[in-house]
Design a protein around this motif. Structure first.
Motif: not given
Length: 211
Positions: A187-202
């Protein structure tokens, strides 16, 4: 015999023996027309059964006479017309150079006509050969599939395919059992991956300017 006095004609039973019924008077106490009809009836009943009615006639159509040999035309192929023309040229003294006699001219025209039709005939033959090859390939493939089906146990496979069970309404599919994971393993790796994708999308989408 007789005109007014009717008698039975004298006749013999055996040689030199006269029938006792000869010279007897005949008394006609019936109408001549009724007597004739009665005689016809007795004669008709005395005939054999096959002769009482006329045989039915069946008229078969005459077969069409065959065409004489001189009018029979065989299929003119390129090789046959060529051989006929060369044989005539070889034995005819009037066919010299470009000159032909009457028969030579007919044979030459047949040969030229066969030359003109040869490409179409060749195309038809090639198409027929291709169709025969495709048919042979289909038959071979069907035989191979039949052999494979018999080798793999066709009866068992067919029984398994035909075995169908009714599904309970509202139940989940057998391919979605509890053994399948319903969430991410880390779950931690999944959350980090989702945060990185959010920053790139922003970064890709600029902020709207104030009005």
């Amino acid at each position: 015999m007789g005109d007014t006095v009717l008698k039975i004609r004298e006749h013999e039973v055996e040689r030199h023996t006269v029938c006792p019924g000869s010279d007897q008077l005949v008394v006609v106490d019936i109408n001549i027309w009724r007597w004739q009809a009665e005689q016809d009836r007795l004669l008709r009943y005395a005939m054999p059964q096959d002769n009482r009615r006329g045989a039915r006639q069946f008229y078969k159509p005459l077969p069409t006479p065959a065409a004489p040999i001189s009018r029979i035309t065989a299929e003119a192929t390129l090789e046959t017309t060529r051989q006929s023309y060369l044989a005539h040229r070889k034995g005819c003294i009037r066919c010299v150079g470009g000159q032909h006699c009457t028969d030579g001219g007919v044979l030459a025209r047949r040969y030229v006509l066969a030359l003109q039709k040869e490409p179409a005939r060749r195309a038809v033959r090639e198409q027929q050969e291709r169709q025969d090859r495709r048919t042979a390939q289909k038959q071979t493939a069907a035989a191979v599939r039949k052999t494979q089906w018999a080798k793999r146990g066709g009866a068992a496979v067919e029984t398994a395919n035909n075995r169908c069970a009714d599904r309970i309404p509202g139940s989940r599919s057998e391919f979605r059992g509890p053994h399948l994971p319903l969430g991410p393993q880390d779950e931690e790796a999944h959350d980090r991956r989702q945060a990185e994708l959010g920053k790139r999308y922003g970064r890709r989408i600029p902020a709207p300017s104030p009005a």
